[in-house]
Scaffold this motif. Structure first.
Motif, PDB file in Angstrom:
ATOM      1  N   SER A  54     -23.647  67.016  41.230  1.00 20.17           N
ATOM      2  CA  SER A  54     -22.858  68.701  41.078  1.00 20.17           C
ATOM      3  C   SER A  54     -23.089  68.322  39.474  1.00 20.17           C
ATOM      4  N   THR A  56     -24.877  66.582  37.758  1.00 25.18           N
ATOM      5  CA  THR A  56     -26.458  67.106  36.821  1.00 25.18           C
ATOM      6  C   THR A  56     -26.243  69.284  37.092  1.00 25.18           C
ATOM      7  N   ILE A  57     -26.351  69.513  37.660  1.00 24.81           N
ATOM      8  CA  ILE A  57     -25.965  70.906  38.078  1.00 24.81           C
ATOM      9  C   ILE A  57     -25.506  71.547  36.908  1.00 24.81           C
ATOM     10  N   LEU A 162     -31.772  78.572  38.808  1.00 20.58           N
ATOM     11  CA  LEU A 162     -31.549  76.847  39.944  1.00 20.58           C
ATOM     12  C   LEU A 162     -32.491  77.320  40.460  1.00 20.58           C
ATOM     13  N   VAL A 232     -34.212  65.423  41.138  1.00 27.06           N
ATOM     14  CA  VAL A 232     -33.313  65.971  40.426  1.00 27.06           C
ATOM     15  C   VAL A 232     -33.507  65.063  39.243  1.00 27.06           C
TER      16      VAL A 232
END
Ligand code: 5GP
Length: 234
Positions: A54, A56-57, A162, A232
């Motif tokens: 979360s 990173t995103i 994304l 990721v």
């Protein structure tokens, strides 16, 4: 920043007040539930993985101009976030037919949609988060027209960002769920983005690398979450 009073415990997270009234600590748990919590279990280290993912995103989305509640990751399981009033809508974005959409419309999983589908679900566990439309949301005062417009615009953009990001990591973003909140009069992205809330399939083998492994008893659940984190971070 210290955890003060616990103000919420959900299925996967807890929220604590801090000495700043605008900021909360969001703690990620290893607990996993499915089918309105009729299925319960633990995914070892899920909290640690989802916190890192979360971070990173949310960081990526902020860079792309999407406002989020993310402030910073504090440690393995805790994230500092802005205190929002959650809009009781779960926004689902779909690129490929799976899960609820396959069931609702009697479709095979895996059909690539001609364009992304945005669904509003009224966030109410007792009713199993029913599918609603814009009119329901407006007529019931769940959100204003301006808020729905902002949420739609951000959700479409998040899907674009994304989809590209996960594709570069060898993952297909099948669908995902978002939650938004009100912060100082504006709509911002809240909650988390992780394999709990996204369907992610290996681009080549189509192997499921998300919570469906838990929901459907497919095995190697922890390994799938670890694999998403590994890719990721690579
Ligand atoms: P579906 O409606 O097909 O069950 O879910 C669509 C997408 O949203 C999936 O990626 C799923 O993980 C996510 N999603 C929908 N509702 C929930 C929910 O209540 N909790 C979590 N963690 N994810 C959800």
């Amino acid at each position: 920043m210290q955890k003060l009073k616990q103000i919420y415990e959900g299925k996967a997270k807890k929220l604590y007040e801090t000495d700043d009234q605008d900021l909360l600590i969001q703690e990620f748990k290893d607990d996993a539930t499915a089918f309105d919590a009729t299925k319960r279990g633990t995914i070892v280290n899920k909290g640690v993985i989802n916190n890192k993912l979360s971070e990173t995103i949310f960081g990526l989305l902020e860079k792309k101009g999407i406002p989020t509640h993310f402030v910073k990751r504090l440690n393995d399981r805790d994230m500092l976030v802005k205190r929002v009033e959650i809009v009781p809508l779960e926004v689902t974005m779909r690129n490929i037919v799976a899960g609820g959409m396959a069931k609702l419309l009697g479709l095979e999983e895996g059909i690539i949609l001609k364009r992304p589908v945005l669904e509003w679900h009224y966030k109410e566990d007792k009713l199993h988060d029913p599918l609603i439309n814009d009119d329901h949301a407006l007529a019931l005062g769940i959100a204003t027209e301006k808020e729905l417009e902002a949420i739609r615009k951000y959700s479409v953009k998040i899907n674009e960002v994304l989809t590209k990001f996960f594709d570069s990591k060898g993952l297909t973003l099948v669908d995902f769920k978002l939650e938004f909140g009100r912060y100082k009069g504006k709509i911002i992205l809240a909650d988390e983005i992780s394999p709990d809330t996204c369907r992610l399939w290996d681009k080549t083998t189509k192997e499921k690398l998300d919570k469906d492994r838990f929901r459907r008893d497919l095995g190697n659940v922890e390994e799938a979450y670890q694999e998403v984190l590994r890719r990721v971070m690579a």
